[in-house]
Design an enzyme around this catalytic site. Structure first.
Site, PDB file in Angstrom:
ATOM      1  N   GLU A   1       0.844  -1.209   0.000  1.00  0.00           N
ATOM      2  CA  GLU A   1       0.000   0.000   0.000  1.00  0.00           C
ATOM      3  C   GLU A   1       0.876   1.255   0.000  1.00  0.00           C
ATOM      4  OE1 GLU A   1      -3.606  -0.036   2.300  1.00  0.00           O
ATOM      5  OE2 GLU A   1      -3.175   1.980   3.042  1.00  0.00           O
TER       6      GLU A   1
ATOM      7  N   ASP B   1     -13.299   8.820   7.007  1.00  0.00           N
ATOM      8  CA  ASP B   1     -13.543   9.341   8.352  1.00  0.00           C
ATOM      9  C   ASP B   1     -14.473  10.537   8.308  1.00  0.00           C
ATOM     10  OD1 ASP B   1     -12.145   7.427   9.869  1.00  0.00           O
ATOM     11  OD2 ASP B   1     -10.275   8.261   9.089  1.00  0.00           O
TER      12      ASP B   1
ATOM     13  N   ALA C   1     -19.799   2.997   3.801  1.00  0.00           N
ATOM     14  CA  ALA C   1     -19.142   2.347   2.653  1.00  0.00           C
ATOM     15  C   ALA C   1     -20.129   1.510   1.844  1.00  0.00           C
ATOM     16  CB  ALA C   1     -18.001   1.469   3.158  1.00  0.00           C
TER      17      ALA C   1
ATOM     18  N   ALA D   1      -9.511  11.481   2.719  1.00  0.00           N
ATOM     19  CA  ALA D   1     -10.906  11.544   3.150  1.00  0.00           C
ATOM     20  C   ALA D   1     -11.535  12.832   2.629  1.00  0.00           C
ATOM     21  CB  ALA D   1     -10.979  11.482   4.664  1.00  0.00           C
TER      22      ALA D   1
ATOM     23  N   LYS E   1     -21.389  -5.853   3.872  1.00  0.00           N
ATOM     24  CA  LYS E   1     -20.516  -5.380   2.787  1.00  0.00           C
ATOM     25  C   LYS E   1     -19.968  -6.566   1.995  1.00  0.00           C
ATOM     26  CE  LYS E   1     -17.581  -2.713   5.272  1.00  0.00           C
ATOM     27  NZ  LYS E   1     -16.517  -1.722   5.552  1.00  0.00           N
TER      28      LYS E   1
HETATM   29  P1  FAD Z   1     -17.987   1.759   6.986  1.00  0.00           P
HETATM   30  O1  FAD Z   1     -18.066   0.379   6.473  1.00  0.00           O
HETATM   31  O2  FAD Z   1     -18.967   2.754   6.491  1.00  0.00           O
HETATM   32  O3  FAD Z   1     -18.062   1.664   8.588  1.00  0.00           O
HETATM   33  C1  FAD Z   1     -17.833   2.816   9.415  1.00  0.00           C
HETATM   34  C2  FAD Z   1     -18.554   2.599  10.736  1.00  0.00           C
HETATM   35  O4  FAD Z   1     -19.978   2.662  10.521  1.00  0.00           O
HETATM   36  C3  FAD Z   1     -18.303   1.235  11.383  1.00  0.00           C
HETATM   37  O5  FAD Z   1     -18.288   1.430  12.763  1.00  0.00           O
HETATM   38  C4  FAD Z   1     -19.534   0.412  10.963  1.00  0.00           C
HETATM   39  O6  FAD Z   1     -19.810  -0.640  11.864  1.00  0.00           O
HETATM   40  C5  FAD Z   1     -20.602   1.487  11.006  1.00  0.00           C
HETATM   41  N1  FAD Z   1     -21.745   1.226  10.117  1.00  0.00           N
HETATM   42  C6  FAD Z   1     -21.707   0.731   8.854  1.00  0.00           C
HETATM   43  N2  FAD Z   1     -22.962   0.681   8.340  1.00  0.00           N
HETATM   44  C7  FAD Z   1     -23.799   1.158   9.300  1.00  0.00           C
HETATM   45  C8  FAD Z   1     -25.225   1.366   9.386  1.00  0.00           C
HETATM   46  N3  FAD Z   1     -26.034   1.066   8.369  1.00  0.00           N
HETATM   47  N4  FAD Z   1     -25.723   1.876  10.540  1.00  0.00           N
HETATM   48  C9  FAD Z   1     -24.933   2.198  11.597  1.00  0.00           C
HETATM   49  N5  FAD Z   1     -23.572   2.031  11.555  1.00  0.00           N
HETATM   50  C10 FAD Z   1     -23.025   1.512  10.428  1.00  0.00           C
HETATM   51  N6  FAD Z   1      -9.318   6.180   4.911  1.00  0.00           N
HETATM   52  C11 FAD Z   1      -9.096   7.155   3.979  1.00  0.00           C
HETATM   53  O7  FAD Z   1      -9.488   8.309   4.196  1.00  0.00           O
HETATM   54  N7  FAD Z   1      -8.456   6.892   2.802  1.00  0.00           N
HETATM   55  C12 FAD Z   1      -8.003   5.643   2.494  1.00  0.00           C
HETATM   56  O8  FAD Z   1      -7.453   5.424   1.428  1.00  0.00           O
HETATM   57  C13 FAD Z   1      -8.217   4.591   3.448  1.00  0.00           C
HETATM   58  N8  FAD Z   1      -7.803   3.330   3.210  1.00  0.00           N
HETATM   59  C14 FAD Z   1      -8.075   2.334   4.109  1.00  0.00           C
HETATM   60  C15 FAD Z   1      -7.675   1.021   3.820  1.00  0.00           C
HETATM   61  C16 FAD Z   1      -7.935  -0.017   4.710  1.00  0.00           C
HETATM   62  C17 FAD Z   1      -7.505  -1.419   4.365  1.00  0.00           C
HETATM   63  C18 FAD Z   1      -8.606   0.259   5.938  1.00  0.00           C
HETATM   64  C19 FAD Z   1      -8.881  -0.833   6.917  1.00  0.00           C
HETATM   65  C20 FAD Z   1      -8.992   1.562   6.248  1.00  0.00           C
HETATM   66  C21 FAD Z   1      -8.752   2.602   5.340  1.00  0.00           C
HETATM   67  N9  FAD Z   1      -9.138   3.918   5.591  1.00  0.00           N
HETATM   68  C22 FAD Z   1      -8.900   4.910   4.665  1.00  0.00           C
HETATM   69  C23 FAD Z   1      -9.790   4.268   6.852  1.00  0.00           C
HETATM   70  C24 FAD Z   1     -11.310   4.160   6.756  1.00  0.00           C
HETATM   71  O9  FAD Z   1     -11.817   5.066   5.782  1.00  0.00           O
HETATM   72  C25 FAD Z   1     -11.876   4.517   8.137  1.00  0.00           C
HETATM   73  O10 FAD Z   1     -11.557   3.494   9.056  1.00  0.00           O
HETATM   74  C26 FAD Z   1     -13.343   4.837   8.159  1.00  0.00           C
HETATM   75  O11 FAD Z   1     -13.635   5.435   9.419  1.00  0.00           O
HETATM   76  C27 FAD Z   1     -14.238   3.594   8.052  1.00  0.00           C
HETATM   77  O12 FAD Z   1     -14.210   3.079   6.799  1.00  0.00           O
HETATM   78  P2  FAD Z   1     -15.099   1.788   6.421  1.00  0.00           P
HETATM   79  O13 FAD Z   1     -14.965   1.621   4.968  1.00  0.00           O
HETATM   80  O14 FAD Z   1     -14.819   0.665   7.316  1.00  0.00           O
HETATM   81  O15 FAD Z   1     -16.571   2.414   6.751  1.00  0.00           O
END
Ligand code: FAD
Length: 285
Positions: free
Chosen positions: A17, A109, A124, A51, A164
């Site tokens: 990465e 975030d 997401a 973000a 997801k």
């Molecule tokens: P989501 O899947 O949307 O989850 C976020 C939170 O919401 C979780 O607590 C989940 O349980 C909760 N949730 C989901 N759906 C619901 C619902 N319907 N109702 C209530 N709660 C819900 N960040 C960046 O800015 N740029 C990057 O390039 C980047 N790359 C990453 C790569 C990896 C491998 C990882 C693990 C993280 C990365 N991140 C990046 C960080 C990531 O964007 C953050 O951790 C973000 O806060 C959560 O992303 P997610 O896709 O897991 O979100």
């Protein structure tokens, strides 16, 4: 074979990465890093996304450069919080135009001031639907072995992740230091009927101060044994050696636990990733 889902189906993957460089000097560093890591034959490399879209063009530029100048398959990260559906549709068209076949669909975030994010997306999963609808990409999602800090509970975290993964092809995890976190995550997903590949993300640690800050943000525990081993370092060179040793041990444990691939967070540097690859030898094949 360009799609990560096909690569994972064919055998264990190795991936790196990177983040998009902000200065000309940092661009040169990433170019050198790519040229040094490409001979290791990574199955893909992934490029992070700022973000709210702050790195939107930088991510696209790096991905396009990798497509044009190397034989390595890129995966573009894409976060959705703060974006409109029109923004996302435009980006996906651009990625198709340059031949990108892999997207990591992320929430991103929330604004630091705690305000509700502007834009058309909350999670997401919403983005995942839009990317999947195009039918053009192999899609990955983020998984959080130690539970995402915003999750209401462990069960809710796993339920949302399972949702997801019913649509996505694979997940890549947040970094963690104890292999049990990964094993438990995979078991909990299996109990929810999910057997898609979960690729562990490995963050080699050579600087305790830096990792403590990153771990706090992501909800990752920094175990005492790791602090003790790194604290015993005589100097920065020794800390690097210990960090490489610890990351190599974690990789071996994860392979033994059946991990379908290893995704190394490189921070745009090649030496540590190269040393870990050497340490793993034929274990990785
Ligand atoms: P989501 O899947 O949307 O989850 C976020 C939170 O919401 C979780 O607590 C989940 O349980 C909760 N949730 C989901 N759906 C619901 C619902 N319907 N109702 C209530 N709660 C819900 N960040 C960046 O800015 N740029 C990057 O390039 C980047 N790359 C990453 C790569 C990896 C491998 C990882 C693990 C993280 C990365 N991140 C990046 C960080 C990531 O964007 C953050 O951790 C973000 O806060 C959560 O992303 P997610 O896709 O897991 O979100």
């Amino acid at each position: 074979m360009a799609r990560i889902s096909d690569k994972l189906a064919a055998g264990r993957t190795l991936s790196f990465e990177f983040f998009p460089p902000k200065t000309a000097g940092a661009q040169l560093t990433l170019g050198r890093t790519m040229s040094e890591l490409a001979p290791l034959g990574p199955d893909f490399v992934s490029i992070t996304y700022g973000a709210g879209g702050s790195d939107r063009h930088r991510t696209g530029d790096v991905v396009e450069w990798i497509r044009r100048e190397t034989d390595v398959e890129p995966m573009a990260h894409l976060t959705c919080v703060g974006h409109s559906r029109t923004d996302v549709a435009g980006l996906l068209v651009d990625y198709r135009r340059i031949g990108v076949e892999n997207i990591l669909a992320l929430g991103g975030d929330l604004p630091a001031d705690g305000s509700a994010p502007a834009g058309d997306y909350s999670y997401a999963l919403d983005l995942l639907h839009d990317v999947a609808t195009t039918g053009c990409f192999s899609i990955g999602v983020a998984a959080h072995p130690e539970v995402h800090p915003r999750s209401a509970s462990r069960q809710a975290d796993r339920r949302h992740l399972a949702e997801k993964l019913r649509l996505a092809d694979f997940a890549i995890t947040q970094f963690f230091f104890d292999p049990e976190h990964y094993v438990r995550l995979v078991d909990e997903l299996a109990a929810l009927g999910i057997d898609k590949p979960i690729v562990p993300g490995i963050m080699p640690v050579t600087n305790l101060g830096q990792i403590t800050r990153m771990a706090e943000m992501s909800g990752t525990e920094v175990p005492n044994w790791l602090v003790d081993r790194l604290s015993a370092a005589h100097d920065a060179v020794d800390a690097k050696r210990i960090g490489i040793e610890l990351a190599s041990e974690l990789c071996r444990d994860l392979i033994e636990a059946g991990a379908p691939g290893l995704h190394l967070y490189t921070l745009n540097r090649s030496e540590i990733a190269k040393d870990i690859r050497v340490n793993l030898g034929s274990v990785l094949v």
